[in-house]
Structure formats: structure tokens, C-alpha cells
Scaffold this active site. Structure first.
Site, PDB file in Angstrom:
ATOM      1  CG  ASP A  42      -2.077   0.968   1.342  1.00  0.00           C
ATOM      2  OD1 ASP A  42      -2.866   0.986   0.245  1.00  0.00           O
ATOM      3  OD2 ASP A  42      -1.905   1.823   2.274  1.00  0.00           O
ATOM      4  CD  GLU A  90      15.224 -14.691   4.410  1.00  0.00           C
ATOM      5  OE1 GLU A  90      14.212 -15.305   5.165  1.00  0.00           O
ATOM      6  OE2 GLU A  90      15.989 -13.840   4.765  1.00  0.00           O
TER       7      GLU A  90
HETATM    8  O1  TEU Z   1      -4.434   4.053  -1.654  1.00  0.00           O
HETATM    9  C1  TEU Z   1      -3.665   5.063  -1.955  1.00  0.00           C
HETATM   10  C2  TEU Z   1      -4.061   6.362  -2.331  1.00  0.00           C
HETATM   11  O2  TEU Z   1      -3.382   7.400  -2.317  1.00  0.00           O
HETATM   12  C3  TEU Z   1      -5.091   6.379  -3.463  1.00  0.00           C
HETATM   13  O3  TEU Z   1      -5.780   5.391  -3.824  1.00  0.00           O
HETATM   14  C4  TEU Z   1      -6.074   7.806  -3.142  1.00  0.00           C
HETATM   15  O4  TEU Z   1      -7.160   7.446  -2.957  1.00  0.00           O
HETATM   16  C5  TEU Z   1      -5.682   8.706  -4.509  1.00  0.00           C
HETATM   17  O5  TEU Z   1      -4.232   8.627  -4.526  1.00  0.00           O
HETATM   18  C6  TEU Z   1      -6.131   9.956  -4.457  1.00  0.00           C
HETATM   19  O6  TEU Z   1      -5.703  10.668  -4.967  1.00  0.00           O
HETATM   20  C7  TEU Z   1      -4.252   3.106  -0.837  1.00  0.00           C
HETATM   21  C8  TEU Z   1      -5.560   2.298  -0.615  1.00  0.00           C
HETATM   22  O7  TEU Z   1      -5.627   1.466  -1.863  1.00  0.00           O
HETATM   23  C9  TEU Z   1      -6.595   3.032  -0.142  1.00  0.00           C
HETATM   24  O8  TEU Z   1      -7.484   2.229  -0.034  1.00  0.00           O
HETATM   25  C10 TEU Z   1      -6.228   3.678   1.377  1.00  0.00           C
HETATM   26  O9  TEU Z   1      -7.241   4.446   1.914  1.00  0.00           O
HETATM   27  C11 TEU Z   1      -5.145   4.358   1.226  1.00  0.00           C
HETATM   28  O10 TEU Z   1      -3.875   3.628   0.512  1.00  0.00           O
HETATM   29  C12 TEU Z   1      -4.632   4.529   2.529  1.00  0.00           C
HETATM   30  O11 TEU Z   1      -3.911   3.598   3.225  1.00  0.00           O
END
Ligand code: TEU
Length: 543
Positions: free
Chosen positions: A206, A256
Site C-alpha cells: 500500500d 528466502e
Molecule cells: O490508496 C492510496 C491512495 O493514495 C489512493 O488510492 C488515493 O485514494 C488517491 O491517490 C487519491 O488521489 C491506498 C489504498 O488503496 C486506499 O484504500 C487507502 O485508503 C490508502 O492507501 C491509505 O492506506
């Protein structure tokens, strides 16, 4: 058609079709309105019949759900509402028995505010070592240390009872970790091992581009921050080069295992920076959101595909393709929208659009294009990521009542953005019944009446259904997908036509009038053909 085999080879992910499950909205086995692990186990036969290679499971860890589970309390445990570690073991076994790999989500940029480290940090005095695992700073009285915005709106800083501030690039319940801290680094290596030891095959990372930050003072003001797409490593908050040192360490751990565990970076960076995340000594693969962000236009598609195949060639990875996930408006809906004058809808912010009934969606057009798009995508070299429900041609749910919304983007923008709940509504399995077969106790996000028509049950026996199209396409692809090469067949400026090794051809008509099909056998088409002509917004595969 070749039969499906669970490959033990290290390269299994390169051409894989990966199906994303948002666990709280897939299948609910215990009737509490929230999807769970046993629900997924019960649907493994469905996944097997669909013909996917891997499942990517969004977070199933203990969480207060301030951000749909991306606020993790404990990285090495299961949310009791979703199941237990034994259920994960059972899911791994059931998937593996069906020759399906399992990729889990890992959220390293931030923990939840209920994580043991954060509660310890809050209980500890200012300046204590417990606070060093996060990013605490002094502000100026009731003014935060900088005017930075969080991704979900509002300030990126929240104040603690003793007056200090902590950084949160997302919701306030998601404090950012300090990745300069050795304990943070060591702990995530332990987490990678923990799940790898349990038989998990890979990780989706993420916001992989967020971990390293330059907080030297004075912190630049929000207005002077460069766009991430134009900062090339120089932005204080995103895509800094130091992040790759972390992933090199991760790669050593992942290697690993036999086969090495795969990893895919979610990194919103320009195409030219993506290779760093996808390098063999890094995560190995990175999401490419370019098609997801592109208008349904010949020129855009052609350019994105050319650019990404060239990049994948250079870095020895394989490209990834995706149209939908849990963060964006479903593509069957996006493609039915009128062209966006602001450009925002295609700028990675499609989720801003989940604002109810405006603008009007041409559902039929959207579905027609979505079906054409998926055949096009599945014919490309590289791996394809599908999002639960897209195989049903499911539309975004625009009519969720405000009281039912859960996305922090909605709350933090004070309702200006409806957020991402519309693509996270539990998917319909049956034509009728409480929660359309999702479970026996209703559904945490309200399903609209029209959901039944999109259900698995409604589509199962219908050869022209979107579900049937996906099943056939995945089966045919399995027999044909090989190598990384693609040869363009140039013709008109609205027909995207290419061949793959073995004589497989994919042809998509982005124009308005039907076009002549080449002289070859049609294996599959996304919609009915007009004699030997390919209608508008339709893809055909030929061999
Ligand atoms: O998402 C990262 C994230 O920044 C984007 O999907 C964001 O909504 C977009 O860039 C807006 O411009 C990840 C996950 O997929 C999301 O569901 C989470 O909310 C986020 O990280 C935080 O963990």
C-alpha cells in the site's frame, strides 16, 4: 486449451490474472453484515470456475475501519469479525488446492491509532523514544508544524492532548510511521516472514511511494510543493529515492522462500519512475494506473500500452493492467459518463466522482465499453488485475444514503466528496433474498434494488452475460498467453489491432461505425458482431 497448473516457478506473477477481494464486501458466512474469511472459503469454487490465477486480499487485519481496514491495529492477526488465523490457513489451503495463489495487502506507511506502538507513543511523554516510531513535531500553539493537506482532505497533522502534532498523510486514525527507525524496519520484515511462512504467495504494498519523508525545517508550504508526477524524487513526501533501500531489504527476505514471494507496489508515480519499484532487487512489480486513468480513446490507449510495454522491457519486469479497484468508480460506470471537462475524473481521482446521480450515466454504453476493455486488457502481455464484481459488469452504487457512508474521504472533505463506498458495496450472488446472497444478515453498505439483475445467479446460465464473457476470456487466455511481445497492425486511427505470438489477434473498435474484421477465425467477442464486421466499442479475439 491447456489445463490449469499451479506453477511453482518464480515467475508465476508475470502473466497472472489477479482478482482483488475486498473481504468485508465479498461473502458473509456468519450473518453479521460484514464479509469474512469463511465467506471467501465458501466461494473458492466460484473463483476456480472464473479461471483466475491469484487472489489479492485487501486488509483483513484487526481494524476500527476508519479507512476500510487500511488502518491496521496489528499486522500479524486477523480481525475477529472476519475470522482467525486458522481461517487464513484454511483459505490458503483451499485456494492452493484450486491452483490459485494468495497475495495479501501490507500497509507500511501508517498504522492505525489503535496499534500498540501508537497507544504507547501517546501514553509516553513528549520526546520519549516511544514517539520516535512515528512523526511527532512541535507546532506553533494551535497551528500545525506545516500547512500540508492529507490525501483525504483537511490538515495532515493532528494534535495530541499534550500539544504535540503527529503526521498523517491519510486519516487522523492513520499516523504515519517513521521509516528511519530501525524497529519499524525490523518489524515489517517480521510481518513479511509471518505471512510467507503461512504460505502466502505475495504482497500488495500500500502507498509504496510514501514511506520516506524529508521533514527538514522549514517545511515548504503546501502551495510550493511540486506535483508528484513532476517531482522526480525531489518531493518531500512522495516517491523519494530512499524508499528503494527499504524494498531491497524486503526483496532479500522474499527471496528466502521457494518460490520467492512476489510483491507489487501501489505507487502513484510517473511511468518513468515506476521501474524503480518494479526492479528485480526491489518489489519486482508495480501497478500501472495509466489505463485506469485514460479516457476511452484509441490514442490514449495506444500510447499507454506502447509506453508501458517499452518500460517493462527495459526493467525486466512485466507490465500490469487494471481498470478498477476499491479506490475508484467502477469502470463500467466511468465509461458511461459524459466526457469530463475538468480532466479530474481521469487524473487518478475518479473516486471524487462518487457523488450520487450526477452526472447521468449511460449504463448500456458503459457496460459495452467495459466488456470491450477487458478483452483488450486480457490480450496484452503482462498481468491483469480484476476487481470483485467487475466480472458481473457491476455499476458503481451512486445512491448510498449519507448516513450509510464510511469513507474518510467523505467525512474529511465535509461531504464535498462522496468517496469510495460506491464501489465497495457487497456484491450480489443471487437474484433476490436478503442482501442478494451476500449473507443472511443484511449488508454493511446498502445494496440497491437493481443489484439482483447483476447477480451471479442471474448471469450463470446466460451465454451472453458478462460473467460468461470473463469465464470464456480467462479460459482462452490461459491457452494463448505467452511471451512479452506484441505487434501492432496499423490501419485506421480508431481501431486498436495487435497480434501476439501464436497468431492470436485482438482488435478493438473505438470508432463509431462498424469495421471490417481481418480474415481469421473469431474466438471471442465482447458483443455481437454484425456479420463480418466489428461494431463500435467492441473487441474481438481472432486466431
Ligand atoms: O490508496 C492510496 C491512495 O493514495 C489512493 O488510492 C488515493 O485514494 C488517491 O491517490 C487519491 O488521489 C491506498 C489504498 O488503496 C486506499 O484504500 C487507502 O485508503 C490508502 O492507501 C491509505 O492506506
Amino acid at each position: 486449451m491447456t489445463s490449469k497448473q499451479l506453477t511453482n516457478d518464480a515467475d508465476w506473477w508475470r502473466q497472472a490474472v489477479v482478482y482483488q477481494i475486498y473481504p468485508r464486501s465479498f461473502a458473509d458466512s456468519d450473518g453479521d453484515g460484514l464479509g469474512d474469511l469463511q465467506g471467501i472459503v465458501s466461494r473458492v469454487p466460484y473463483l476456480e470456475a472464473l479461471g483466475i490465477d491469484a487472489v489479492w486480499l485487501s486488509p483483513f487485519y484487526p481494524s476500527a475501519l476508519a479507512d476500510g481496514g487500511y488502518d491496521v491495529d496489528d499486522y500479524r492477526a486477523v480481525d475477529p469479525r472476519l475470522g482467525t488465523l486458522a481461517d487464513i490457513d484454511q483459505l490458503v489451503d483451499a485456494l492452493h488446492a484450486a491452483n490459485i495463489k494468495l497475495i495479501v495487502d501490507i500497509v507500511p506507511n501508517h498504522t492505525s491509532d489503535r496499534h500498540a506502538w501508537f497507544t504507547e507513543a501517546l501514553a509516553a511523554p513528549k520526546g520519549s523514544p516511544a514517539r520516535e516510531r512515528y512523526i511527532f513535531r512541535e507546532g506553533d500553539g494551535d497551528q500545525p508544524p506545516s500547512d500540508w493537506d492529507s490525501v483525504f482532505g483537511g490538515s495532515a497533522w493532528a494534535q495530541t492532548a499534550d500539544g504535540q502534532w503527529y503526521l498523517h498523510m491519510f486519516a487522523a486514525e492513520q499516523p504515519d510511521l517513521n521509516w528511519e527507525h530501525p524497529e519499524v524496519r525490523a518489524d515489517f520484515l517480521q510481518t513479511l516472514r509471518f505471512w510467507s511462512d503461512r504460505g502466502v504467495d505475495g504482497f500488495r504494498v500500500d502507498v509504496a511511494h510514501a514511506l520516506m519523508k524529508d521533514l527538514s525545517e522549514p517545511m515548504p508550504s503546501q502551495a510550493t510543493l511540486p506535483r508528484v508526477s513532476e517531482s522526480y524524487g525531489l518531493h518531500p513526501l512522495w516517491d523519494r529515492d530512499g524508499v528503494h533501500e527499504i524494498y531491497r531489504e524486503w526483496r532479500q527476505v522474499l527471496n528466502e522462500y521457494d518460490p520467492p514471494r512476489s510483491a507489487v507496489a501501489e505507487a502513484f508515480v510517473p511511468a518513468s519512475r515506476r521501474a524503480r519499484y518494479a526492479s528485480a532487487d526491489g518489489l519486482g512489480q508495480a501497478f500501472n494506473f495509466d489505463l485506469l486513468q485514460a479516457d476511452w480513446e484509441y490514442d490514449k490507449f495506444r500510447q499507454v500500452i506502447e509506453e508501458n510495454l517499452a518500460l517493462a522491457d527495459q526493467n525486466g519486469s512485466s507490465s500490469t493492467w487494471v481498470f478498477s479497484n476499491h479506490d475508484v468508480v467502477r469502470h463500467a460506470t466511468r465509461y458511461g459518463l459524459p466526457k469530463d471537462p475538468s480532466g479530474l475524473w481521469q487524473d487518478g481521482k475518479a473516486w471524487l466522482l462518487s457523488n450520487g446521480t450526477e452526472p447521468t450515466v449511460d449504463v448500456e454504453l458503459g457496460l459495452r465499453r467495459a466488456r470491450a476493455a477487458v478483452l483488450l486488457m486480457l490480450a496484452l502481455p503482462g498481468s491483469a488485475y480484476l476487481y470483485q464484481g467487475e466480472e458481473l459488469g457491476l455499476q458503481e452504487v451512486g445512491e448510498l444514503p449519507a448516513a450509510n457512508l464510511q469513507d474518510p474521504a467523505y467525512f474529511r472533505s465535509k461531504g464535498a466528496e462522496k468517496g469510495r463506498d460506491g464501489c465497495r458495496v457487497p456484491i450480489p450472488w443471487t437474484v433476490g433474498g436478503l442482501s442478494f446472497g451476500f449473507g443472511s444478515g443484511g449488508s454493511h453498505l446498502l445494496q440497491p434494488k437493481w443489484f439482483g439483475g447483476y447477480s451471479v445467479e442471474a448471469q450463470e446460465g446466460d451465454v451472453s452475460s458478462t460473467l460468461s464473457l470473463y469465464r470464456k476470456a480467462l479460459a482462452v487466455r490461459r491457452g494463448l498467453q505467452t511471451g512479452n511481445s506484441l505487434t501492432w497492425v496499423d490501419g485506421t486511427d480508431w481501431v486498436l489491432h495487435f497480434t501476439r505470438p501464436g497468431g492470436w489477434q485482438s482488435i478493438t473498435n473505438f470508432g463509431v461505425a462498424p469495421v471490417e474484421l481481418p480474415d481469421a477465425a473469431v474466438v471471442l467477442s465482447s458483443g455481437p458482431l454484425e456479420g463480418d464486421k466489428l461494431p463500435s466499442d467492441t473487441t474481438a479475439w481472432l486466431i
